[in-house]
Design an enzyme around this catalytic site. Structure first.
Site: not given
Ligand code: SF4
Length: 385
Positions: A98, A111, A118, A122, A125, A351
């Site tokens: 996105e 953005c 990813c 985290c 997220c 996103c």
């Molecule tokens: S917040 Fe999400 S996109 Fe950003 S580094 Fe952590 S897991 Fe990856």
């Protein structure tokens, strides 16, 4: 043209200025041809070589045989009532990323994403929950800006290549940009190139979860503005929220921030702080944050992001009172802290969890004053209780 021939064509969006000069040399063309090409591709968003009227006909013919200008293609586009635009780009293999454009009074921010998925995992997220698919190529990163700028200019009837709609770019969409460092650095060079997008280093921000070695590499190669996802002031808590902290604990991250500041275009680091109800949103957490950045001597600003729950998360949204009290506590300690206002709600513009870190700075001063007023009322009420 056959499919085989198509796959052998070089995508010129993959090259920064130096790469394009080298490629031009490899096909027997002079270096100034690369500058001409860069201007057509990135200042005018032209993808048809026949429209590049100041290029020799023989050069255009050569380009047609050897190259393409091919950004990723959107499979969906949404427009919010507040002017926010979102594109979902197909990057093959069932993956999509996105990009979100946020118009404000004094700027237009795009953005963009750097990876499909990813790997950083985290806890808060939604992109992290999807896992990692692959790094985006330079053309897929730059192509998001190329496409968005072209669409926005068309919509607004802008034909002068010196008039731009997008004034700021932030790499805060899907992915950890510093895990895709080579492609990201090449993309940054195109963003900063005067013949490309001509953005100043202050207007391009890379956001990282805290990859210490790569922060140093970014400082060397393309020191743009840096945002760091902090989210906790202690290793104990950050270990739980962000697996990266086990490898690069908070003190190492702070040292990397100090080193980065020697070359950064701004004299502060932006710390992003997702506020999770009952986990990191108390006034004690705010005090620990202040103590950390004072002890570590890192000039900074805070961007507070109230957590927005998503289906697979067991985490909770903080109350508005807690967010404002937290913000006020940081302000009282002398730090600039702002609470992100969600944009493009009606088109689900975030996103992952963090894309929405592109905060609305519209009428920032008024909003800050309003936040302070509300926080003062809340604190007063607490004191009375
Ligand atoms: S917040 Fe999400 S996109 Fe950003 S580094 Fe952590 S897991 Fe990856």
């Amino acid at each position: 043209m056959t499919a085989k021939e198509t796959t052998e064509l070089v995508n010129l969006l993959d090259f920064d200025a130096e790469g394009l000069r080298e490629w031009c040399a490899s096909i027997g063309e002079k270096p100034f041809r690369a500058t001409q090409l860069t201007r057509w591709i990135h200042r005018r968003q032209v993808s048809d070589f026949d429209q590049m009227t100041d290029l020799a006909k023989s050069f255009r013919e050569k380009l047609r045989k050897l190259a393409v200008i091919e950004p990723p293609v959107p499979i969906a586009e949404k427009k919010s009532s507040d002017g926010t635009r979102k594109w979902l780009f197909d990057v093959g293999g069932g993956n999509a990323v996105e990009a979100v454009f946020i118009p404000e009074d004094d700027r237009g921010t795009l953005c963009i994403s750097s990876q499909a998925g990813c790997a950083m995992g985290c806890l808060f997220c939604s992109t992290g929950k999807q896992g990692f698919n692959r790094n985006l190529s330079t053309s897929e990163i730059v192509g998001q800006l190329w496409w968005a700028e072209r669409e926005l200019c068309r919509d607004q009837g802008i034909t002068d290549p010196n008039d731009r709609v997008i004034s700021n770019v932030v790499l805060m969409g899907m992915g950890e940009p510093l895990q895709n460092l080579d492609n990201v650095i090449r993309a940054l060079r195109i963003f900063l190139d005067d013949n490309g997008y001509g953005l100043s280093r202050r207007r391009v921000t890379v956001s990282t979860s805290g990859l210490v070695n790569q922060i140093d590499k970014l400082a060397e190669a393309a020191p743009v503005a840096l945002a760091v996802s902090l989210h906790a002031a202690t290793d104990e808590l950050r270990d739980k929220l962000m697996p990266v902290n086990k490898k690069h604990p908070v003190s190492q991250l702070m040292a990397a921030c100090r080193r980065y500041l020697r070359v950064a275009p701004r004299d502060f680091i932006t710390f992003e702080y997702v506020m999770l109800g009952g986990i990191n949103d108390s006034l004690e957490d705010a005090d620990r944050l202040v103590e950390l950045v004072r002890r570590e001597r890192v000039p900074c600003k805070f961007n507070l992001i109230p957590f927005n729950p998503f289906p697979q998360s067991d985490l909770e949204k903080p109350t508005r009172e807690k967010v404002l009290a937290f913000c006020y506590r940081l302000n009282e300690a002398g730090y600039v802290a702002t609470v992100r206002k969600t944009r493009g709600d009606d088109i689900d513009a975030a996103c992952g969890q963090l894309a929405g870190e592109v905060r609305d700075r519209t009428r920032r001063a008024e909003r800050l004053a309003q936040q302070k007023k509300e926080a003062a009322v809340i604190l007063h009420r607490h004191n009375k209780d």
